[in-house]
Scaffold this motif. Structure first.
Motif, PDB file in Angstrom:
ATOM      1  N   THR A  57       0.976  -1.162   0.095  1.00 19.61           N
ATOM      2  CA  THR A  57      -0.063  -0.217  -0.104  1.00 19.61           C
ATOM      3  C   THR A  57       0.788   1.369  -0.026  1.00 19.61           C
ATOM      4  OG1 THR A  57      -0.157  -0.090   2.446  1.00 19.61           O
ATOM      5  CG2 THR A  57      -1.919  -1.142   1.200  1.00 19.61           C
ATOM      6  N   GLY A  58       2.202   1.066   0.056  1.00 20.74           N
ATOM      7  CA  GLY A  58       3.219   2.301  -0.087  1.00 20.74           C
ATOM      8  C   GLY A  58       4.037   2.153  -1.284  1.00 20.74           C
ATOM      9  N   LYS A  59       5.260   1.850  -1.149  1.00 18.60           N
ATOM     10  CA  LYS A  59       6.365   1.805  -1.834  1.00 18.60           C
ATOM     11  C   LYS A  59       6.061   0.910  -3.118  1.00 18.60           C
ATOM     12  CE  LYS A  59      11.296   1.308  -2.583  1.00 18.60           C
ATOM     13  NZ  LYS A  59      12.490   0.947  -2.285  1.00 18.60           N
ATOM     14  N   GLY A  60       5.425  -0.160  -2.729  1.00 24.75           N
ATOM     15  CA  GLY A  60       5.230  -1.134  -4.207  1.00 24.75           C
ATOM     16  C   GLY A  60       3.604  -0.681  -4.737  1.00 24.75           C
ATOM     17  N   TYR A  61       2.973   0.345  -4.296  1.00 17.86           N
ATOM     18  CA  TYR A  61       1.704   0.465  -4.747  1.00 17.86           C
ATOM     19  C   TYR A  61       1.714   1.287  -6.379  1.00 17.86           C
ATOM     20  CZ  TYR A  61      -3.322   1.624  -5.115  1.00 17.86           C
ATOM     21  OH  TYR A  61      -4.446   1.556  -5.515  1.00 17.86           O
ATOM     22  N   GLY A  62       2.418   2.170  -6.387  1.00 15.77           N
ATOM     23  CA  GLY A  62       2.773   2.885  -7.651  1.00 15.77           C
ATOM     24  C   GLY A  62       2.905   1.892  -8.836  1.00 15.77           C
ATOM     25  N   PRO A  63       4.078   0.874  -8.642  1.00 15.09           N
ATOM     26  CA  PRO A  63       4.404   0.085  -9.662  1.00 15.09           C
ATOM     27  C   PRO A  63       3.324  -1.090  -9.838  1.00 15.09           C
ATOM     28  CG  PRO A  63       6.261   0.252  -8.326  1.00 15.09           C
ATOM     29  CD  PRO A  63       5.187   1.036  -7.540  1.00 15.09           C
ATOM     30  N   LEU A  64       2.487  -1.183  -8.743  1.00 15.43           N
ATOM     31  CA  LEU A  64       1.511  -2.356  -9.146  1.00 15.43           C
ATOM     32  C   LEU A  64       0.338  -1.595  -9.988  1.00 15.43           C
ATOM     33  CD1 LEU A  64      -0.251  -4.689  -8.224  1.00 15.43           C
ATOM     34  CD2 LEU A  64      -1.034  -3.528  -6.286  1.00 15.43           C
TER      35      LEU A  64
END
Length: 429
Positions: free
Chosen positions: A336-343
């Motif tokens: 829900t943070g660092k990985g959310y944009g790429p997701l």
């Protein structure tokens, strides 16, 4: 392989929302905090799968995936859960009824204080929470239930796309006269037959008030003048005015083909069927958007219904291993943070967490799902009613065949809900 995976995923999401593991997460102390086990839906898209590997790359915490087949996903998870086995992360339906079934108050870590909750608007007022606490992190845009339609069929017939169930019924004779099936129903697949009745009720369920009243026995499913019986009566009107001849054996795969090809004007499925339509268009999203449209449709307005899907929705079970429980929270913070944009970039998906831009390249058809959601879509009426889905789809098939009446179907559903609600100790029962 791609089409098979997408078809099973669509069926899993469209169904009414639901070999034991060798060891539970709490029994593994050798690499405590250095690895987590995730029970996940085998039909996870490529963006979600990449999230798991990116998490390991960025944190050094290994992800051990235990895939659950998309076909029969809900029952398989419940069977594994009943053995006492626990993953560190469970990818599953974030509905209130699912959380209650899993006894989230006792079995799940409380996520209420994590940053994503306050950045998700009112999403967790309606889903992902139980008794005022958030237990599920939702990263995927909700499944939107509405009507897919062939644009050229309506243009050639000189008919406006309907914005209510009655308008649809009125349009069907002219659509049939133009040489097409007005509405393709998927009785052979069973689960899509629930969509039109649920859509009929959508504009009666603002802020989930009607669903809550039914869930807590403040209103009755089998009330002869209630929305559920009205919806089932109206569904039979749609059958008589609009359905294709083989509606009892039709499949949702054929519904996609029929609407895309123009042999049928409309069908009711959810937004997660997008990739199946895309396959029908040979992968050409521009061609698809020029051919097929999507709209909400309810009793008296173009209101859609939505439901949170299991893919990309995560809970953190209590395992008794504090290091692994902490690592599970790190995964949720990452997703829900660092990985959310790429997701969301990988999936070309609309963000549900504030602070992220909509990716470039969203097709017009995908945009119509977001438009339907923003245009007042309501939570699916039965999403959080315990026991509602036990036999509902099968009973609709019986109703279509004339074996039972709408009133009898509603009475049977009321009894199933009463049993499940009493067993779960839900207020009002």
């Amino acid at each position: 392989m791609r089409i098979t995976r997408q078809l099973t995923a669509a069926a899993a999401i469209g169904a009414v929302l639901f070999a034991a593991a060798g060891c539970s997460a709490g029994s593994d102390g050798g690499d405590a905090g250095k690895s987590i086990t995730i029970w996940h839906n085998a039909a996870d898209n490529d963006g979600v799968k990449a999230l798991y590997s990116h998490f390991t790359d960025d944190t050094g915490i290994e992800v051990k995936l235990e895939p659950i087949p998309a076909d029969g996903f809900e029952s398989a998870v419940q069977t594994k859960w009943a053995t006492g086995a626990r993953p560190d992360i469970l990818e599953y339906h974030p509905t209130t009824s699912a959380l209650r079934l899993l006894n989230a108050d006792d079995n799940m870590q409380d996520l209420s204080d994590l940053d994503f909750v306050g950045k998700s608007g009112k999403l967790y007022d309606q889903t992902g929470s139980l008794d005022g606490k958030v237990y599920a992190a939702i990263t995927g845009f909700p499944s939107i239930f509405g009507i897919y339609y062939n644009k050229s069929v309506f243009e050639k017939a000189g008919i406006e796309v309907p914005t209510s169930i009655d308008e649809m019924i009125s349009a069907c004779p002219a659509l049939k006269a133009s040489g097409v099936d007005a509405f393709y129903e998927s009785g052979g697949s069973q689960w899509p037959t629930q969509i039109l009745p649920f859509l009929y009720a959508a504009d009666s369920n603002k802020d989930s008030k009607l669903g809550d009243a039914l869930a807590h026995n403040e209103k009755k499913i089998d009330d002869p003048k209630g929305v559920v019986v009205q919806a089932l009566d109206k569904y039979l009107e749609v059958r008589d005015a609009c359905f294709q001849d083989d509606y009892a054996t039709g499949t949702f795969e054929n519904a996609v083909t029929a609407v895309y090809s123009g042999s049928a004007a409309m069908t009711a499925i959810h937004s997660d069927a997008y990739n199946i339509f895309q396959d029908a268009a040979g992968g050409d999203e521009d061609l698809l958007s020029s051919t097929v449209g999507f709209t909400g449709l309810s009793k008296s307005s173009a209101t859609a219904a939505f439901g949170p899907g299991p893919m990309g929705s995560y809970m953190a079970p209590k395992t008794g291993n504090s290091a692994k429980e902490a690592a599970a929270i790190k995964f949720i913070e990452y997703a829900t943070g660092k990985g959310y944009g790429p997701l969301i970039e990988a999936n070309k998906a609309f963000p549900v967490i504030d602070g992220y831009d909509t990716p470039d390249g969203i097709s017009p058809l995908k945009q119509s799902f977001k438009d339907a959601y923003d245009n007042g879509a309501t939570l699916g009426l039965t999403t959080d009613i315990a026991g509602f889905g036990d036999n509902f789809a099968a009973d609709i098939s019986r109703m279509l065949a004339g074996e039972i009446t709408p009133e009898q179907l509603a009475q049977g559903t009321e009894k199933a809900v009463a049993r499940a609600s009493k067993a779960a100790g839900i207020d009002g029962w």
